[in-house]
Each structure stands twice: as C-alpha cells, then as structure tokens.
Design a protein around this motif. Structure first.
Motif, PDB file in Angstrom:
ATOM      1  N   MET A  91       0.730  -1.351  -0.061  1.00 15.86           N
ATOM      2  CA  MET A  91      -0.033  -0.122  -0.066  1.00 15.86           C
ATOM      3  C   MET A  91       0.779   1.227  -0.130  1.00 15.86           C
ATOM      4  N   LYS A 128      -5.015  -0.665  -3.193  1.00 15.44           N
ATOM      5  CA  LYS A 128      -4.774   0.351  -2.087  1.00 15.44           C
ATOM      6  C   LYS A 128      -6.051   0.787  -1.413  1.00 15.44           C
ATOM      7  N   TYR A 185      -7.989  -1.976   0.415  1.00 20.42           N
ATOM      8  CA  TYR A 185      -7.458  -2.369   1.425  1.00 20.42           C
ATOM      9  C   TYR A 185      -7.679  -1.034   2.422  1.00 20.42           C
ATOM     10  N   LYS A 186      -7.563   0.030   2.216  1.00 18.21           N
ATOM     11  CA  LYS A 186      -7.954   1.194   2.932  1.00 18.21           C
ATOM     12  C   LYS A 186      -9.354   1.060   3.354  1.00 18.21           C
TER      13      LYS A 186
END
Length: 728
Positions: free
Chosen positions: A429, A526, A529-530
């Motif tokens: 990330m 990314k 995942y966030k």
C-alpha cells in the motif's frame, strides 16, 4: 437399581469391539464403493465416458442416450457389489440428508421378474416437495418436486447395516416451479459464479487459465457418549445437548485430553469409520483427541468444494451408523455440555486454477505476488462489505450456544492475517511493491544439532479468529459442527464472486483510460485495503476489549441467531445473490423463513424438555429426598439431638428454596411460550422465543445444578457429567 445406575453398569461393562482392518492397502481400498472414473472407464464406451467427463468438469449437458448407458453400467456395477436398491441422495433444507429407496426389481410385460434401472430414473426422481421445508415456495397441497442427478459427485454404495447395499446418487432438489429446495443447487451455482469471476481476473495475469476450482477441507469436531448413558438423558435424545448438569470437579482444566492417547474402544470406532469412509472416497487423514474430555476431531484432505460438502454430510451419517455397533452415540451439537469446549466444523477455503496454481499462495516472484495480493485483498473486502451476511450463514439455535463462548470464535466477524502478511500488505500500500521474506527467517535455530531445520510459516495461527488466513487458505472457524457446510460456503463463494466482478469492472475503467495495468491494479488494491482495514484484527478475539474496539471500528456483534438470520433479507444481500445468479430474492427469503422456523422449533423443543425434566424428574426426586431427610431430622430431634438435626433441616430448607424457584420459573417459561405461540408474525415469534422463552433456560438450570450437589448421588435421576464425559 435406578435407570441411571443400570445405564452406568452397561457402559462400564462394554469392551472394545474387535475390528480387523481390511487386508487391502488404503490406496487400493480408497473409493472402492464409488462409481469412480476408473469404474466408468471399464464399463462405458469411450464416447459415453467423454460426455460424462465433459459434464463433470465443463458443465456440458448430458443427453438422455448417454444417461441410459450410464444407468445400465451403474446398475451392473452396483448389483455385482450386493446392491438391491437405488436412491437419489440429496440435501434438503432440514439440515440432514434424504433418500427414498427403490428396488432394481421390476416385472416385464409377461410378469417375469427382471432387474431394471432406466436412464430416466438415474436422471430424475420425484420426492414429495410438500413434506420438506420450502419457506412458502410450496403450499401443503402442492406436492410435486424433483431430484436431479449431479454427475460431478460420484454415486456410491451405502451399507444398510442389516445386509444389502443401496446405490446412492448425489442429486439436486428443486420445486415444481424451479426454485432450489436444497443446499447443493445454490452451492453449485456459487461455485460456478466464483469460477467465472475468478477466471476473468486470472486472465490479467495468465491467459492460460481457463477455469478456477474452489476447494475446501472440512474439519469435524464431535463428542462420543456411551449409548446407554445417552438414552438415560432425555435432553440429549430430544435436543442433542444437556440442558442441566453440574460441572465435574475435573473437566478440561488440566489440558491433558488434547492430543492425548486415544482409548482402545474409541480408537476401534475411529478406525472402523475411517475405513468405511475411505471406501466411499472420503479422504480422511487426521484423527485426535480434542480439548474437552470426550471430544474428538477428524479431518480429510482438501477436495473440490461440491464433493467435499457431499462428503461432510455423508460422513456425519456414516459416523452415527458405525457408532451404533460400537455402543456409542455421536454428538454433533455445537455445545452439548456447559463449561467445556463446544464443537465446530472448520472450513478451510481456497481457490486454484486449472493450471495448478493456488491463488492464495504467496510467492517470491513479484508478478505472481501481485496476483496473490489481488485475490487476498478482494477476499478481505468481500468479508468486510458482507460481514453480517457471512455471520448469518453460520447462525442457528445450536451454534448460538457456542459463538462468543470462551473457546469459540466470537460473533464479531473479523479477519486474521498475521503480523508478517499485514506488514507485506502495508508495504504494498505504501510503496506499491513487496518482497516475500526469505532465508534464515523461515527456519528456527533451536540449538540441537540432531534436530532437522524446522520451517516457519508466513503467518501464525489465531484460534480466536472466526476467519483466519493460515498460509495459503482461509479457515472459517465459526461454522457449527452440526451444520451443513454448504450454507457458509454458498455465502462465501457468492460475496467473493461479487467482489471479483467489481474488481474487474474497476480495473477495466482504468485500463480503458490508458493506465498501466500493474499501476492500476495496485491503486485499486490500495483503495480496497483502506476501505476494508477495519475488519483486520490480530489480537485475542475472546477478550472484552475486542468487543469495545470492534464497536469503535463500526463492526457489528450480532450475538443471537434470529437477528443474524435477518441479514439474509437485507437489500444488499438480495442484490449480491441475484447479481451472481446464486439465489433469487424469492429463494433467499424462503431460506430465511425456513431458518427462522427451525430456530423457533429448536428452542420450543428445548423449553418443553426443560419443563418435563424439571417437573417430572428433578422436583419429584427432590420431594422424595426431602421426605427422607425430614424423617431423619425428626428422629434426631425426638432423641434431643438438636445440633445434629440442624444441618439436615438447613439442607431441607435449601432444597425447598431451589424447588420453589424452579417451579415458579418453569410456569413463567410456559406462559412466555404460550405468548410466543400465539404470535402470528414469524419474526416476532422468533424474537420472543430467543429473548423471553430462552431467557429462562439458564435461570432454571442454575437451581437444578445446585440441587444436583444437594441430592444424594444414588437418588439423582440424571446421568452426571463425570459419567457422560469420562466413561469411554
């Protein structure tokens, strides 16, 4: 001699059943009672074999002419091994398997006896659809339903026990109107949905991939109880669990049962059912003592999901049958005994390509690792976005006693990755790339030269996590031991397929805008995942602190089954099931109604058992014992032994107090049950049963268990925990 004493005497008098393992090697014995591809190869024409294999692997429809040839070969093979009947073996929404046996026997036009099994009988049968749960899909007077042969799961022979065998044909089960009335139909649809969605994503990394296979390894925990002791406990017979029972002085606190030496009699049972399972193609590999006394586990190797779920259901039935001849009863209830560990059916889920690649296996190659993280992050996001739906998939009246207890995964759905993998994800990330650790970090140096190097996995294990990554797969630990694994796997497959479809759509937007593929994939991951990081938790899922932290993260903690099941009807749930083609809104709402009715009925039965045991067994025993104590106290008082009489009077008083409270609580429970029964709306009825009626269970139990310590051991009517758990 009381019924309890007779039962104990019978149990203590049993000796291990003499069992001689078959002479064949396991590899020769394996799948010998299945209509396997090797059997088909020897009996079918090459053309027919090819069409069957195409149907098994590629989903190509099979024409009736081929079915006729297969039926003839199947009957010939089954008859040669002693089969006299056949049945479509299916998994209705009762939670058990179902079968209707028909004979190969028939009469020709001249009245001559013949053996016959037509292709039409292989392909389709007609059980009564009104007699199985349908959730309103079928009215009572609308009886027609159909079972249909599933060629991807091999037919097998079931030993009837008293001589003769039955040819069992794994089948789907649908209503006359076409809706699914079973577990297998939506499971197959969900497997297809994952295949289609995951294959499309794999194409970005490897054009050679044409199919993705969903695999699962299903661990089975269970308790063994002597049959005589089982039948001396009406609650075990009626509900599968003990509604009363004081904890023994010794339970599992010494931690000596886990992986301990297996007793001779238990081992004989295990070896017996393992060989029977192997003949049916169930690849059992592991057996051991579990944490609680009297608790055990068996586990197979990984299989194609459809076959693994069939085998898990078949194994439960097989274990019960084999246990009978060893004088045992197998308890699959998630929490048959209070105060000690309950049982789960851990589902180890993974996906792999037809080129032999495990898509959840990290590697040291950057391109392959990007593929790994693509699937890993998409699974995490799927669980995050549909955590409540995943929670609903393991909700039941029996699993409600286990989830959230000290030994079981909590009701809060979270994902464990391990510190190492989490760090790698954070690197991806932050930097857009990651390298897998290698070298000495993967070996332990323990300072003993004669011991070979011990390798270290890329993650630790977290037994408190309901959904944990364990190196190259996810382990869904919250599935109940009594459950059909299809329920949880249908939901997991569906939400993952839906998420992969979303990923492909998001990626295509970026690619069409001219972005570099690797950069676009990393950017999407990314963001995913966030958005999903709140679902990740590395700590102790049993702790009270986690409940507080989970609430702060916005994660739900649905502790009762009736609220969890309602997640099936949420708009987001309906949307994801319909989008993937796994279940229609009508089918989904029918399943919700069936599960809710099942929940109500289980608690209703438990309530009636508690009522019966309290009034007809416990209270009457206590009154009789009080009378004996009162006579003793009176005699001592008449002898002017007042000090000696006083403790006995106090015991009589204690018994009276507990009995009075029990009677009061039981009658209040009965009234609350009447109130629930007079409620027409099913959702409200389930709430009343789950909150009000069930709310009396532990209150009544507390006083009954206290009485167990006050009443003379010889007079207590119920077999005690120390006998149920330790007489083996």
């Amino acid at each position: 001699m009381s019924h309890r004493e007779k039962s104990i005497e019978i149990a203590l008098g049993r000796t291990p059943l003499s069992f001689t393992p078959p002479a064949e090697k396991i590899t020769d014995l394996f799948a010998s009672d299945t209509f396997s591809e090797d059997v088909m190869r020897s009996l079918l024409s090459p053309e027919a074999l090819q069409k069957v294999e195409n149907a098994m692997r590629g989903g190509t429809p099979m024409d009736r002419d081929v079915a006729e040839e297969v039926a003839t070969a199947m009957r010939s093979w089954a008859s040669s091994k002693g089969a006299t009947h056949y049945t479509h073996w299916f998994q209705p929404l009762t939670g058990t398997t179902a079968e209707k046996h028909d004979s190969f026997f028939d009469l020709d036009s001249r009245g001559k006896a013949i053996e016959k099994f037509k292709g039409s009988a292989l392909v389709q049968q007609e059980p009564d659809a009104s007699s199985f749960p349908s959730g309103g899909l079928r009215a009572t007077f609308e009886a027609r339903g159909y079972t249909g042969w599933d060629p991807s799961s091999p037919a097998f022979l079931m030993n009837n026990g008293a001589g003769g065998k039955t040819l069992c044909i794994p089948s789907v089960y649908i209503a006359y109107t076409g809706e699914a009335l079973d577990y297998k139909t939506p499971l197959l649809r969900s497997i297809h949905a994952v295949d289609k969605a995951a294959t499309a994503v794999c194409q970005y990394f490897n054009r050679d991939v044409s199919r993705v296979i969903t695999n699962v390894g299903i661990e089975q925990e269970y308790f063994l109880v002597d049959k005589a002791l089982y039948f001396a406990r009406p609650d075990l017979v009626m509900t599968g669990r003990t509604v009363f029972g004081h904890s023994p002085a010794r339970g599992q606190q010494l931690e000596d049962h886990y992986f301990g030496s297996i007793s001779t009699r238990v081992n004989a049972f295990m070896v017996d059912f393992e060989f029977e399972a192997l003949k049916l193609g169930i690849p059992l590999r592991t057996r051991h003592n579990e944490v609680a006394p009297g608790q055990y586990e068996c586990a197979p190797t990984f299989e194609d999901m459809n076959l693994a779920v069939d085998h898990a259901a078949l194994l439960m039935d097989l274990m019960q049958k084999v246990a009978e001849r060893h004088g045992y009863k197998v308890l699959f209830h998630e929490k048959p005994f209070a105060g000690i560990n309950g049982s789960g059916k851990h589902n180890n889920w993974s996906i792999a390509t037809d080129t032999g690649i495990n898509l959840l296996q990290p590697t040291t190659k950057p391109k392959e690792n990007l593929r790994f993280f693509t699937f890993l992050v998409n699974v995490i996001k799927a669980v995050h976005d549909h955590a409540d739906l995943l929670r609903a998939s393991i909700a039941s009246a029996s699993n409600e006693y286990r989830l959230g207890a000290h030994e079981a995964p909590p009701s809060i759905i979270s994902v464990f990755l391990g510190a190492g993998l989490t760090k790698m994800l954070d690197d991806l990330m932050n930097r857009g790339e990651v390298e897998l650790e290698k070298g000495e970090n993967f070996y332990y140096k323990i300072g003993i030269s004669r011991i070979p190097n011990l390798t270290r996995d890329n993650t630790d294990r977290n037994r408190t996590s309901p959904f944990a990554f364990t190196g190259n797969k996810f382990e869904y630990r919250a599935v109940g031991s009594n459950a059909n694994s299809a329920s949880a796997m249908i939901v997991l497959n569906t939400i993952v397929a839906n998420q992969l479809i979303q990923f492909k759509n998001d990626l295509e937007v970026k690619l069409q805008a001219g972005e570099d593929k690797k950069v676009a994939i990393v950017d999407i991951l990314k963001q995913y995942y966030k958005d999903s990081k709140a679902i990740l938790f590395e700590g102790n899922g049993y702790s009270e602190e986690w409940k507080t932290e989970a609430a702060a993260r916005g994660l739900t903690n649905i502790t009762n089954a009736y609220e969890a099941l309602a997640c099936y009807t949420a708009d987001s749930s309906v949307e994801v099931f319909e989008k993937t083609g796994v279940l229609s809104e009508r089918e989904l709402k029918a399943r919700y109604e069936i599960e809710l009715e099942n929940y109500v009925k289980h608690i209703q039965i438990e309530s009636r058992v508690i009522e019966d045991l309290s009034l007809n067994h416990i209270m009457s025993t206590c009154v009789k014992y009080q009378f004996k104590l009162a006579q003793t106290a009176r005699s001592l008082t008449e002898m002017n032994m007042l000090d000696e009489a006083q403790p006995i009077k106090e015991v009589v008083s204690d018994i009276s107090r507990h009995v009075t409270v029990i009677k009061k609580l039981v009658y209040e429970m009965i009234e609350s049950r009447k109130k629930a029964n007079h409620t027409a709306e099913l959702t409200e009825k389930a709430k009343l049963y789950g909150s009000e009626v069930k709310g009396y269970f532990e209150k009544i139990r507390y006083h009954v268990d206290k009485l167990e310590l006050l009443i003379d051991n010889e007079d207590w009517p119920l077999v005690k925990y120390r006998e149920l758990l330790f007489i083996k």
